[in-house]
Scaffold this motif. Sequence first.
Motif, PDB file in Angstrom:
ATOM      1  N   ASP A 118     -19.509   9.615  -1.503  1.00  0.00           N
ATOM      2  CA  ASP A 118     -19.162  10.635  -2.489  1.00  0.00           C
ATOM      3  C   ASP A 118     -18.451  11.731  -1.715  1.00  0.00           C
ATOM      4  O   ASP A 118     -19.041  12.370  -0.841  1.00  0.00           O
ATOM      5  N   SER A 121     -14.399  15.497  -4.279  1.00  0.00           N
ATOM      6  CA  SER A 121     -15.038  15.973  -5.511  1.00  0.00           C
ATOM      7  C   SER A 121     -14.753  17.424  -5.896  1.00  0.00           C
ATOM      8  O   SER A 121     -15.679  18.206  -6.093  1.00  0.00           O
ATOM      9  N   ASN A 123     -13.384  20.580  -8.387  1.00  0.00           N
ATOM     10  CA  ASN A 123     -13.635  20.892  -9.790  1.00  0.00           C
ATOM     11  C   ASN A 123     -12.322  21.078 -10.527  1.00  0.00           C
ATOM     12  O   ASN A 123     -11.427  21.786 -10.067  1.00  0.00           O
ATOM     13  N   HIS A 132     -13.824  21.665  -0.192  1.00  0.00           N
ATOM     14  CA  HIS A 132     -13.377  20.353  -0.644  1.00  0.00           C
ATOM     15  C   HIS A 132     -12.482  19.694   0.411  1.00  0.00           C
ATOM     16  O   HIS A 132     -12.488  18.484   0.576  1.00  0.00           O
ATOM     17  N   HIS A 158     -16.137  12.264  -7.013  1.00  0.00           N
ATOM     18  CA  HIS A 158     -17.013  12.675  -8.120  1.00  0.00           C
ATOM     19  C   HIS A 158     -16.494  14.009  -8.676  1.00  0.00           C
ATOM     20  O   HIS A 158     -17.062  15.079  -8.422  1.00  0.00           O
ATOM     21  N   GLY A 160     -15.556  17.294 -10.540  1.00  0.00           N
ATOM     22  CA  GLY A 160     -16.315  18.228 -11.383  1.00  0.00           C
ATOM     23  C   GLY A 160     -15.535  18.435 -12.675  1.00  0.00           C
ATOM     24  O   GLY A 160     -14.807  19.414 -12.816  1.00  0.00           O
ATOM     25  N   TYR A 307     -25.695  19.356 -14.125  1.00  0.00           N
ATOM     26  CA  TYR A 307     -25.166  18.751 -12.891  1.00  0.00           C
ATOM     27  C   TYR A 307     -26.135  17.695 -12.353  1.00  0.00           C
ATOM     28  O   TYR A 307     -25.731  16.568 -12.028  1.00  0.00           O
ATOM     29  N   ASP A 311     -25.840  13.609 -11.824  1.00  0.00           N
ATOM     30  CA  ASP A 311     -26.002  12.977 -10.513  1.00  0.00           C
ATOM     31  C   ASP A 311     -27.064  11.880 -10.545  1.00  0.00           C
ATOM     32  O   ASP A 311     -26.965  10.890  -9.814  1.00  0.00           O
ATOM     33  N   TYR A 329     -23.375  11.384   0.525  1.00  0.00           N
ATOM     34  CA  TYR A 329     -22.843  12.496  -0.265  1.00  0.00           C
ATOM     35  C   TYR A 329     -22.318  13.538   0.707  1.00  0.00           C
ATOM     36  O   TYR A 329     -23.099  14.235   1.351  1.00  0.00           O
ATOM     37  N   VAL A 331     -21.104  16.724   1.074  1.00  0.00           N
ATOM     38  CA  VAL A 331     -21.065  17.964   0.287  1.00  0.00           C
ATOM     39  C   VAL A 331     -21.624  19.098   1.155  1.00  0.00           C
ATOM     40  O   VAL A 331     -22.566  18.884   1.921  1.00  0.00           O
ATOM     41  N   GLN A 335     -25.558  22.896  -0.922  1.00  0.00           N
ATOM     42  CA  GLN A 335     -26.151  22.060  -1.968  1.00  0.00           C
ATOM     43  C   GLN A 335     -27.324  21.206  -1.474  1.00  0.00           C
ATOM     44  O   GLN A 335     -27.739  20.261  -2.140  1.00  0.00           O
ATOM     45  N   PHE A 339     -29.612  18.066  -3.471  1.00  0.00           N
ATOM     46  CA  PHE A 339     -29.749  16.664  -3.081  1.00  0.00           C
ATOM     47  C   PHE A 339     -31.192  16.304  -2.743  1.00  0.00           C
ATOM     48  O   PHE A 339     -31.628  15.178  -2.988  1.00  0.00           O
TER      49      PHE A 339
HETATM   50  N1  ARG Z   1     -17.897  19.294  -7.677  1.00  0.00           N
HETATM   51  C1  ARG Z   1     -18.933  19.750  -6.810  1.00  0.00           C
HETATM   52  C2  ARG Z   1     -18.532  21.066  -6.182  1.00  0.00           C
HETATM   53  O1  ARG Z   1     -17.374  21.354  -6.052  1.00  0.00           O
HETATM   54  C3  ARG Z   1     -19.244  18.775  -5.707  1.00  0.00           C
HETATM   55  C4  ARG Z   1     -19.772  17.447  -6.176  1.00  0.00           C
HETATM   56  C5  ARG Z   1     -20.460  16.708  -5.088  1.00  0.00           C
HETATM   57  N2  ARG Z   1     -20.939  15.428  -5.464  1.00  0.00           N
HETATM   58  C6  ARG Z   1     -22.005  15.183  -6.227  1.00  0.00           C
HETATM   59  N3  ARG Z   1     -22.306  13.954  -6.513  1.00  0.00           N
HETATM   60  N4  ARG Z   1     -22.771  16.155  -6.661  1.00  0.00           N
HETATM   61  O2  ARG Z   1     -19.395  21.831  -5.787  1.00  0.00           O
END
Ligand code: ARG
Length: 564
Positions: A118, A121, A123, A132, A158, A160, A307, A311, A329, A331, A335, A339
């Motif tokens: 992942d 991703s 937004n 990103h 993934h 947003g 969210y 997930d 993932y 990220v 976050q 997770f």
């Molecule tokens: N779109 C989210 C952001 O910009 C990140 C997503 C990450 N992936 C996930 N499966 N939650 O913060």
Amino acid sequence: MNFKKELATVLFELLRKEISLTELELMIEKPKIASRGDLAFPCFTLAKLKRKSPNLIALELGEKIQSPTFEKIEVVGAYLNIFLNKKEVSEKIVGEIIKKKSLFGSQELEGGGNVTIDMSSPNIAKPFSMGHLRSTVIGNALAFIVEKCGYEPIKINHLGDWGTQFGKLITAYKLWGDAEKVKQNPIKELLALYIKFHEVAQMDPSLEDQGRSWFKKLEDGDVEALQLWQWFRDESLKEFSRIYDLMNVQFDSYAGEAFYNDKMDRVVKLLEEKQLLIESDQAQVVELTDEQLPPCLIKKSDGATLYATRDLAAALYRKENYKFVKSLYVVGHEQSLHFKQLIAVLKKMGYTWAEKMVHVPFGMMLKDGKKMSTRKGKVVLLEEVLTESIAMARHNIEEKNPNLANKDGVAKQVGVGAVIFHDLKNNRMNDIDFSLEEMLRFEGETGPYVQYTFARACSILRKGNWQTDVPPAAYLAAWEKEWKVTSLLMEFPNAIKRACENLDPSQVAKYVVDLAQAFNKYYAEVKVLEENEEQSARLALVYSVTVVLKEGLRLLGIEAPEEM
Ligand code: ARG
């Protein structure tokens, strides 16, 4: 070629198989100081088994080891210091690289299988942030690295593209939007509408209600809402694609949050069946007190999903469709809690495969020690960063090598490579300071430095008329001066393995810098092109270096121009 294994096998026999091969291999060390040999074997843990002093064991073993690979054994206290036969080993390694070419370093870790990644991703309707960028670059490198280790990577963007913010955006667009403006500059316009929504909503709270009701319509499949959403999504993706094209990144799936819209009822039902859903402040949550985590929010009081709900649906979908052996993932570390909760909920649901899900966090991108924000005046648009980096690389080429063919192509490879390398050279958890000047330097630990070393080695091969399909006629007599380079070449598979096991591309980035430095030093000391009987062997070494540098850069997602 694995000399640790070879040594372990010799020791295994000498110790009458009383200790397993794997255990022995793990005991073998690599001395930090070259004068202490190439491998070291401490005998302390054998004392109990053999009922002898470790020093005595070392002495006895030292006398018995006989192998063409291990040229000299020094016994120092309880240690065996082992010196590899430089000629034997170097010829083997160079021969192996010439034969395997870019397949050198490929390996099978744990029997392979699918690994979902992942990554990126971003937004929809928001600028592509530095976070990103980091996720894209790290995820892309990890995909190459796991593939090199025998897994099948599946890169998932993934996006947003779902959530209450789209209700707000639709509200704002219907009130103040202008289709032409959005078409011309989608992300900038949509962002401005979103910001305006929040400003006006402060004075007129009824706006929030409108936003919620538009999102509800969207979730219920209202045609107008869906059409607007689809349009925002398409326009945003067009902008993101330009960045992905510049960086040469592709995805296997763009299934973003919206994709799970019709897959969330099932998650909620499963949670109900397993009696995990409880009501709290009118919302539905899963309690995670046993895990010392705050509750995970599944459904809001108005029935809207979150969210985390998406997930959960995505995790189930990925397990069922991709049958992953590992699910990554990539990220930012902000976050981490999300997770942890996600994995904890899945475990509570009884899915043991949740253990195979790994959050791969990373630090922030800073500018002058401060967080780079996409808001206010501090907007740093990624596309601008990349185009500026490419322009600077173009300028460098114009100064250093004005006659180069395909200047634009090379400038792109160098400019983009510089940005990627700068991101990957440090352990991913570190915050990194953003500086284009620093990234593009030709000296030090930079992408252009490694690329430049590769190009230089290619030019040596051209001058020497090196032909890959002809094996080197005569090998070198000693391989003394070459040893630093050959012993590093030997290390490449290990660097890849470490990068894969720790999900840390910096292992490969650091490795290519080390190899480039060792090669440049060698090139400064030895007349590589001097025509004598050893020339073809030296060229074979240079060729091996080009193979490994190119493959190392490829694993990071960086191209290697043959001239620059
Ligand atoms: N779109 C989210 C952001 O910009 C990140 C997503 C990450 N992936 C996930 N499966 N939650 O913060």
